[in-house]
Design a protein around this motif. Sequence first.
Motif, PDB file in Angstrom:
ATOM      1  N   ARG A 238       2.020  -3.750   4.988  1.00 11.61           N
ATOM      2  CA  ARG A 238       1.724  -4.014   3.669  1.00 11.61           C
ATOM      3  C   ARG A 238       1.316  -3.012   2.788  1.00 11.61           C
ATOM      4  O   ARG A 238       1.184  -3.345   1.592  1.00 11.61           O
ATOM      5  N   HIS A 239       1.094  -1.826   3.412  1.00  9.58           N
ATOM      6  CA  HIS A 239       0.640  -0.800   2.536  1.00  9.58           C
ATOM      7  C   HIS A 239       1.802  -0.413   1.586  1.00  9.58           C
ATOM      8  O   HIS A 239       2.889  -0.320   2.234  1.00  9.58           O
ATOM      9  N   LYS A 240       1.536  -0.372   0.192  1.00  9.51           N
ATOM     10  CA  LYS A 240       2.704  -0.158  -0.747  1.00  9.51           C
ATOM     11  C   LYS A 240       3.307   1.239  -0.371  1.00  9.51           C
ATOM     12  O   LYS A 240       4.692   1.383  -0.825  1.00  9.51           O
ATOM     13  N   LYS A 241       2.827   2.222   0.150  1.00 12.66           N
ATOM     14  CA  LYS A 241       3.413   3.520   0.207  1.00 12.66           C
ATOM     15  C   LYS A 241       4.086   3.875   1.429  1.00 12.66           C
ATOM     16  O   LYS A 241       4.603   4.766   1.816  1.00 12.66           O
TER      17      LYS A 241
ATOM     18  N   LYS B 268       7.041   3.198   3.926  1.00 15.61           N
ATOM     19  CA  LYS B 268       8.337   2.807   3.795  1.00 15.61           C
ATOM     20  C   LYS B 268       8.858   1.976   5.031  1.00 15.61           C
ATOM     21  O   LYS B 268       9.326   0.915   4.964  1.00 15.61           O
TER      22      LYS B 268
ATOM     23  N   GLU C 184       7.034   6.214   1.629  1.00  8.86           N
ATOM     24  CA  GLU C 184       7.570   6.202   0.319  1.00  8.86           C
ATOM     25  C   GLU C 184       7.346   7.491  -0.650  1.00  8.86           C
ATOM     26  O   GLU C 184       8.271   8.135  -1.091  1.00  8.86           O
TER      27      GLU C 184
ATOM     28  N   LYS D 232      10.065  -4.564   4.672  1.00 14.23           N
ATOM     29  CA  LYS D 232       8.573  -4.609   4.842  1.00 14.23           C
ATOM     30  C   LYS D 232       8.224  -5.986   4.385  1.00 14.23           C
ATOM     31  O   LYS D 232       8.735  -6.668   3.415  1.00 14.23           O
TER      32      LYS D 232
END
Lengths: 306, 370, 245
Positions: free
Chosen positions: A243-246, A248, A262, A306
């Motif tokens: 769930r973490h945006k950074k 990948k 990312e 993701k």
Amino acid sequence: MKVVTVQNISRNFGKVEALKDISFDANEGEIFGIIGPDGAGKTTLFRILTTLLLADSGKATVDGFDVIKDYKQIRNRIGYMPGRFSLYQDLTVEENLKVFATVFNTTIEKNYDLIKDIYQQIEPFKTRRAGALSGGMKQKLALCCALIHKPSVLFLDEPTTGVDPISRKDLWDMLIRLKKQKITILVSTPYMDEASLCDRIALIQDGRFLKIDTPAAMTREFDKILWSVQSDTMSKLLADLRRHKKVKTCFAFGETHHITLEDSTLTPGEMKNYLTGLGHTGIEISPIAASVEDCFMDLSGNQTEK
Amino acid sequence: MQQLIAFIRKEFYHIFRDRLTTAILLLLPIMMLILVGYAITTEVRNTGIAVYDPSNDIATQAIINKLEASGYFGVTRYLSSPDEIEHVFREGKTGLAVVFSERFYENLMHTGEAQVQLLADGADPNHAITVTNYATTIIASYQQDLLKTSVSGIPYQISPEVKLLYNPEMKGAYNFVPGVMGMILMLICAMMTSVSIAREKELGTMELLLVSPMKPIYIILSKVVPYFFLSIINLTTILLLSVYLLKVPIAGSLFWLIILALLFIFVSLALGLLISSMVEKQLVALLISGMALMMPVVFLSGMLFPVENMPWLLRMISEIIPAKWFIMGVRKIMIKGLTYSSITKELLILGSMAVVLIVVSLKKFKIRLE
Amino acid sequence: MNVITAENLTKSFGSFTAVDHISFEVAQGEIFGFLGANGAGKTTAIRMLCGLSKPTSGKGFVAGFDIRKQPEPIKANIGYLSQKFALYEDLKVWENIRLYAGIYGIPEKEIGRKTDEILQRLGFENEKNVLVKALPLGWKQKLSFSVAIVHDPRIVFLDEPTSGVDPATRRQFWELIYDAADRGITVFVTTHYMDEAEYCNRVSIMVDGRIQALDTPKNLKQQFDAKNMDQVFHQLARKSKLNGE
């Protein structure tokens, strides 16, 4: 010296492209690993090189002989162990070995030295029918049969699939000893951890080679930031990391999860805070070097969204 | 050569390790023949005869007495018309009907010739044949007696006309033996050869054999030789059983019978090879050899049903069925006792089929996986 | 609550003892790793637990039923997936799901809903009408797994479900296993991938028919002073008298 050369080999079965423009060389006394999952095209490639199938296009030589024109010479000097157990189940261990010795116009005694190490492990069961052997034993017998004529090139198609870790290790120890006898070995496997035992490896997926290199160089060239992350609730951790945006990609790797990032601005500390905030305990985060499996998953691009 | 011998040995291991298959292969012909044997009654005792005797003279009386005196026959009915014959047979007590011509003795004395018809129930052809044979012999012996007492020197001639009701072509056990031979040989040679090659493909061992210096011809020979031997064993069993158990004699030359059988074995082996070159799975090999080979052998070879009465298309198809020619040839040599000149056609046809099929199946044998 | 109990479970074939007095318990919702070398007796043990083979001696209860006397109710309460997947290659994806749902006695009106649910969970909505033989191996295994638990069994037995499957799909497969465990299905799994042993709640290691170690992966690593499960396994399996036989 290049013992196996492959140039732009392609092969289709109907509409299915089993192999697409494959090229590589294998040197004398080298263990060349072809690493990839079932259905990637490994067996088709092996069958073309062992003169059992014809390629649609491209050229290949084995031990200096053309796989199409000189198939008879090639058949005299290669050993082949197909993916599924292909010995006579109703013959005993010893009878099987004799049959294959005869096929190659030789005797067990003549090349006993070469197979001694493995054969001694199955010799106590030599009067047992091959069909009654366990998986690991069958593979050892199959390897003996493939080696009985002292081939210069050995093709092993998934010799360790479905085999337990102990027998797998025995088999690899054997391959490393054979290599010292200048036998060139082409081996395919779906087990990524076996890749590090090869001199060079090719990663194959959907009939294409993703990359050819030494295992060390391949992992060195992994160009993403890779962390190993652990906490006390691993299954929740997987979901939270994804769930973490950074982040990948995130995959379970044994006792830890491996994540690629990312963007390189994220620090382990920030990640730890994020996870603590979500209620995780026992968090351990450390940047790590990639394994062949990481490389494969990165290169294959066959990743879950993701 | 050593390679070949080792491989043939290996093939025998496969056959004999599979006890059930071995048992079936060796016992099948015996079982089939015994079954056929049970269907045949060779014993002729107290066969009931129905007599139609419009002459009722000393000659006909003498013949009837002689028949009864033999112990084989007993008169159950005197008929008032030949039309009753069918009815009498239906009752089941009668195995033979004797129909004298009118003015039997008179004709015999004056013209030297008289006719008698022997009608038997052809539903059981073997019994019918035996019965009519006995009756004919008895009538012939009466004729001999008559000649001995003859003063005039006229060569009396009683001509018995044998007729089988219900089964005029005498299909039956005598004909079953050639049929069983054809079936068994086809089964062993074609079916087993194709299945054993398909098994190597299915197990993946063919892959290993191909990737070896082993010559394809050796692979083929090693498959063919064991079944060749098995079929020779079966051939011998069938012949011994049919001669000693079923009392079907080998009327003609044993040598030519064997030549004919060998040719047929070659044809069957080649068919097996051909099938195996087309299929990858044992089951498919079994189905093809079952459907494409056994069915026509049973239905179109003339073993069970007379081919002559079939529609044109089926008759044409039957022409290319090797078993048909084999069975025809065996009948001529074994049952009818004809000489080899009478089976030239069969020999030639089977011979050319063998050559063509062997060449084609060798050409078709794949040196690669596809 | 324990859904599997084995007490001195033993199976002999003639003079050979394939499974030698094994005892263990598996709790509801647990992922239980059942490891061992080829021929160590894993398959024999699983067959007994599934009610397919009678133990020579010892007791076993699966989902509360006696494996010796009540094999039929056991079969209704378990799912089974072997390395040879049980799907029909010449049937379409949805036809396979429907077939197994029918076999496990799911009511007709629920089958449609179940089928959609499975297709959605696997992300196979677009492959609904594809023949199974056209699917990649990993997909087949995922589908097989979903089919094996279509009837929401108490326990699912997985015998080397990921052999030869590619790394990414292998992980997706394990996510399906977690998912099932979260829904309360007990997972009893064998594997030769030692990294997968780490994913299990508890792991047993069988050597020559006996259970030589049984604990959480963490405790086992501590106990054997090993870095990972691979090392634990090697230490134990090396002791085999039969040497892998």
